[in-house]
Design a protein around this motif. Structure first.
Motif, PDB file in Angstrom:
ATOM      1  N   THR A 100     -15.928 -60.989  47.219  1.00 53.61           N
ATOM      2  CA  THR A 100     -17.290 -61.464  47.461  1.00 53.61           C
ATOM      3  C   THR A 100     -18.301 -60.322  47.438  1.00 53.61           C
ATOM      4  O   THR A 100     -19.479 -60.559  47.224  1.00 53.61           O
ATOM      5  N   PHE A 107     -22.125 -60.636  46.018  1.00 55.36           N
ATOM      6  CA  PHE A 107     -23.349 -60.673  46.816  1.00 55.36           C
ATOM      7  C   PHE A 107     -24.287 -59.530  46.449  1.00 55.36           C
ATOM      8  O   PHE A 107     -25.509 -59.691  46.484  1.00 55.36           O
ATOM      9  N   LEU A 113     -26.061 -60.905  43.449  1.00 50.10           N
ATOM     10  CA  LEU A 113     -27.119 -61.858  43.790  1.00 50.10           C
ATOM     11  C   LEU A 113     -28.322 -61.128  44.369  1.00 50.10           C
ATOM     12  O   LEU A 113     -29.458 -61.415  44.019  1.00 50.10           O
TER      13      LEU A 113
END
Lengths: 234, 332, 423
Positions: B309, B313, B316
């Motif tokens: 992850t 992230f 993003l």
């Protein structure tokens, strides 16, 4: 034999013809200027000559050999050069690297030509290590023309070399074009500033709706009252 | 001091190692993006393919490495690079070039690259099976323990052969890439084509050659990264699955189309991963008496099963905050 | 308006029907109906993709994630209530942990507003980062003991015991919500970024579902999930599956009708205008990104519903069962082979590709066993022990090959989108 000759050229994008039979010819030491209203197919004609647009009908010749629908890389090898109107430099490359890219097909020493370009365009000599994207509009145009000259072409195609430039720069660019021509390079250019351009032209071509409306010497076209009224703003 | 050594082993060294791997992958992605204008999804599989070639060569000549004193797979790397580069050129010829000729939207080529991903994965697993393998066949991984000259540090700093090699290799590659892009005719032509592809064509630059050179560079770098990662850990067929997101995140964080940015992005992602799974409780332990809260046994930002992850992230965040990337990418 | 089907397409549908009947003959009716039900669930998912890719040209590489959300929601809402958990203290503690989460989100939102009281930018960023990191650790350490206790004492929190349709509906809504956030971030950027982001979000959803044992039992899986129709134990396999098939068929019919109307209405025309010529549509004053966001969310809602229907039919929620291969790329093959933007073609593609996919496994195994048997017989060649699992990877290769070949030679699929020209 003419340096360049185009006969009855038809062509366009995606089945729609923009050029409907254009004729042009140019001698080795001449400047030819294409003028006409918006959408007449002026820039399209240059692209068709340089193989960037499919020619459906007609014939284009360079020194008597057909170059219809030839690949641009092939045309550069045959000593032709093209300066697009927009996006005509490599902005993140330095001035000198831009010029080197013009000489990409050359495997000989092009240093003399590099010096010659700097002598044509003195402002560039001081900025050779600067990224071309940081230059002013007029200097960018000089980089673009210098890049095209690096192969020592016999014919150079210029698409609106003075677009977006101040009148001061405009006359400077025209002067450069004359001196390039004097050095033995045939010039074929599209211009919005029709009157000023025709003044330096040996030949003028007035295009309307993809066809020649008038074809004559630059001076004769300026003096023609009909041309003057319709295309040169009175 | 032992806590500090632990930090160096688990963050500095592993961050540098994985960061170098990501950087090499991201440079390939960013070069392909700037020349061919599409996100090459099969890049992580190109890395796996390169590692597979190196493994194949190691299995054929297992005695070469021990004779020289280097890992065999590393000695075989130049050959694996050539093979991967050729594979990359033929993949382009077979699957991407016809679509480019057709003048399709870039996204269709992206999809084709996903198709290539599946084909490569299928092929690699057909030949390799699905289990993990060690890249060391006749030799053994060299592990160096550096004892600290301090009284308090009883634990050594641990670094392995592949970790040293990849870090040294990365420095050499960066210098070579810099010289190539700025000093050579083809390197400049690559930058020119990334700047303005239409003008490159009009200038007489042979764009086919530039495309080929791009694949050669991207393919060879992918082979290096894949091989070194497999040397450091092991060769797994699902290697690409763990690489795809980090290398794309690295390329975008660095600014797509920006090779130096991709290098930096690789290290940003590499260190972000290692820092977020690092157990901070170890570093805080010496001060536990002064803390206002009870120090838990593990205090990591992300449990290691959620490591994947982290790049996502960061990706993003960068897309929200600065979509052109840290170094202002050209192509967006 | 009557839908006129050209000869070629009618023939293809008839051929597919014959193939399905043949499948039922060979493998048994119950198996054949099962394949059809699964294909119908995939068809719902594929319809979601065909509107994203076919109507709007959006590249969703993370279909698996949205399908998994649907499956998760079907499990959570419909599985029977775990009384022992709700009666224990842990339910309260879990509530406290969630309150901490809400408080943390509120605090972060408040810190984000610091610029309103004129805190300079240089201080703001570090403050925001430190506050976020601290709160994050606080919340995570708030959840950790509670969730650990839930797993050790009660297994997991159980479901809500709601009717099946609620699970499917919420599955669509949840998938749409995730899609909204992803789309909101990525749709203004180059189309490649959406592909990367969806790919990432799918993996993260899977990682979350797989590792949140207190919520999903993780690798232990949850079963049996209740059905919307009588199960096999009451009416027999064939009947139960046929009833289930009628439910999904009605669902497809409704979706098909609504999409057909939308496609031919002003909304569909606008979508196609945006897809085919982005520049001129934005010049016409259409909010391109807003329209794309709508279509992206809508497509993901369908994927969530389809995923929920699939999980309910299988009767089991297994986070490890969500594979990019089956749930993303198979769908892609269905859509591009069937004809992107053509709903009927998409349904055809879904059934066609799924039947081939299902059949390819026994056929491949049969061929492989023959090869290793003959190899053993003739050359005393011993196949490696994982030979069959390796050789099944040929299916992965074939999917990739089909994608690239269709893109190159039949980019419009078997049922090309019929673009009406208004002359």
């Amino acid at each position: 034999m003419a340096l360049f000759e185009a006969t009855n050229v038809h062509g366009g994008y995606g089945g729609m013809n923009i050029l409907n039979g254009v004729n042009m010819s140019l001698e080795a030491d001449e400047i030819g200027v294409i003028v006409g209203p918006n959408g007449a197919g002026k820039s399209t004609m240059l692209k068709a000559i340089f193989g960037l647009l499919h020619v459906n009908e007609g014939n284009i010749q360079l020194r008597g050999e057909s170059i219809t629908n030839a690949d641009p890389v092939e045309l550069v090898k045959r000593k032709m050069a093209f300066v697009p109107q927009e996006k005509n430099i490599f902005p993140s490359l330095t001035v000198e690297e831009n010029l080197e890219m013009g000489a990409f097909i050359r495997h000989d020493d092009f240093q003399p030509m590099l010096d010659k370009v700097y002598s044509f365009f003195p402002p560039l000599a001081d900025k050779r290590k600067q990224p071309a994207g940081e230059l002013s509009g007029g200097q960018r145009q000089m980089v673009a023309m210098g890049r095209a000259l690096m192969t020592e072409p016999s014919l150079i195609l210029l698409d609106e070399p003075t677009a977006g430039l101040s009148p001061l720069y405009m006359s400077e660019i025209f002067e450069r074009i004359i001196s390039i021509n004097k050095a033995g390079v045939g010039v074929l250019m599209v211009e919005q500033h029709a009157k000023q351009a025709l003044k330096i032209a040996h030949k003028g071509f007035v295009l309307v709706a993809g066809q020649n409306r008038f074809t004559d010497t630059g001076q004769n076209l300026i003096n023609d009252p009909e041309v003057a009224k319709a295309f040169l703003g009175g | 001091m032992n806590e500090f050594v632990f930090f160096i082993n688990n963050v500095v060294i592993s961050g540098l190692t994985i960061g170098s791997i990501y950087a090499l992958g991201a440079v390939g992605i960013t070069l392909i993006f700037s020349i061919l204008r599409f996100a090459h999804f099969a890049h992580a599989d190109l890395m796996t393919l390169g590692a597979f070639f190196a493994f194949f060569l190691t299995a054929m000549f297992p005695a070469v490495g021990p004779a020289i004193g280097l890992p065999t797979a590393f000695v075989m790397l130049p050959l694996a690079m050539v093979m991967t580069a050729i594979a990359a050129i033929y993949i382009d010829k077979g699957f991407y070039k016809p679509l480019r000729r057709h003048g399709v939207k870039p996204i269709v080529i992206v999809m084709a690259s996903l198709g290539v991903t599946l084909m490569l994965q299928g092929l690699i697993r057909m030949f390799m099976g699905t289990s993990a393998r060690s890249m060391y066949i006749d030799d053994r991984k060299g592990i160096h323990r550096l004892d600290m000259p301090f009284e308090l540090a009883s634990r050594p700093i641990v670094i392995t052969d592949p970790q040293i090699i990849i870090i040294v290799l990365l420095v050499i590659i960066v210098i070579a890439l810099h010289l190539f892009l700025n000093r050579t005719r083809l390197g400049k032509a690559m930058r020119a084509m990334s700047d303005n592809p239409d003008l490159a064509r009009v200038s007489g630059i042979n764009t086919d050659t530039v495309v080929k050179v791009t694949w050669v560079i991207a393919g060879s770098l992918a082979a290096i990264a894949g091989t070194m990662l497999s040397l450091d850990v092991s060769l797994k067929p699902d290697l690409s699955f763990h690489l795809l997101l980090p290398i794309f995140a690295a390329a975008i964080v660095g600014g797509v189309g920006h090779p130096y940015g991709a290098l930096a992005g690789g290290f940003v992602i590499g260190f972000a991963e290692t820092l977020s799974v690092f157990n901070w409780a170890v570093l805080l332990r010496p001060w536990r008496d002064y803390l206002w809260f009870d120090l838990p046994a593990t205090l990591a930002f992300v449990p290691s099963e959620y490591k994947i992850t982290v790049p996502f992230f960061i990706l993003l965040a960068i897309l929200v905050w600065r979509p052109t990337g840290l170094f202002k990418g050209k192509v967006l | 308006m009557l839908m006129k089907l050209p000869m070629k397409e009618t023939l293809m549908i008839v051929a597919l029907a014959v193939a399905v009947l043949l499948l039922m003959q060979v493998m048994g009716t119950a198996y054949g109906v099962r394949v059809l039900v699964e294909a119908s669930c995939y068809a719902i998912i594929a319809l979601g993709l065909t509107i994203q890719w076919g109507y709007a040209g959006l590249f969703n590489a993370g279909i698996m994630g949205f399908v998994a959300i649907g499956g998760f929601s079907a499990m959570l809402l419909t599985f029977p209530v775990n009384q022992s958990f709700w009666e224990s203290d842990l339910s309260g503690e879990l509530g406290v942990a969630f309150l901490k989460l809400v408080a943390a989100v509120a605090l972060v939102a408040a810190v984000m507003q610091l610029h309103r009281i004129k805190v300079p930018r240089s201080i703001r960023l570090p403050i925001i980062l430190i506050v976020m990191a601290t709160l994050y650790l606080w919340v995570v350490n708030g959840f950790a003991p509670v969730t650990q206790n839930i797993v050790s004492q009660h297994g997991f929190i159980g479901g809500f015991g709601l009717p099946v349709w609620a699970g499917w509906l919420v599955g669509g809504i949840l998938a749409g919500t995730v899609a909204y956030f992803i789309g909101h971030i990525c749709l203004g950027l180059r189309s490649d970024y959406l592909a990367i982001a969806t790919l990432g979000v799918a993996e993260i959803i899977k990682a979350f579902l797989k590792n949140s044992d207190w919520l999903t039992r993780g690798t232990l899986t949850v079963s049996p999930l209740p059905w919307p129709v009588p199960g096999a134990s009451e009416v027999g396999f064939v009947m139960a599956r046929a009833l289930y098939l009628s439910v999904t068929a009605v669902l497809i019919a409704i979706i098909f009708y609504l999409l057909h109307r939308a496609y031919n209405g002003p909304w569909g025309r606008m979508m196609r205008a945006i897809r085919d010529n982005e520049l001129s549509s934005s010049a016409m004053g259409k909010d391109v990104n807003q329209r794309r966001l709508e279509v992206f969310v809508l497509g993901c809602i369908l994927m969530g519903i389809g995923g929920a229907a699939l999980a309910t039919f299988n009767g089991i929620f297994d986070p490890n069962g969500y594979l990019p291969l089956n749930h993303t790329f198979l769908i892609w093959v269905m859509v591009i082979l069937g004809g992107p933007g053509n709903n009927l073609g998409t349904i055809f593609g879904a059934v066609f590709v799924y039947v081939i996919w299902v059949m390819s496994e026994p056929v491949a195994l049969f061929i492989l066993n023959s090869i290793s048997y003959l190899g053993d017989l003739w050359f005393a060649w011993e196949a490696p022990s994982d030979f069959s699992s390796r050789a099944l990877q040929a299916r992965v290769f074939s999917i990739g090959l089909i994608i690239t070949l269709v893109l190159r030679y039949a980019p419009k699929g078997l049922f090309p989108e019929k673009v009406q020209h208004h002359q």
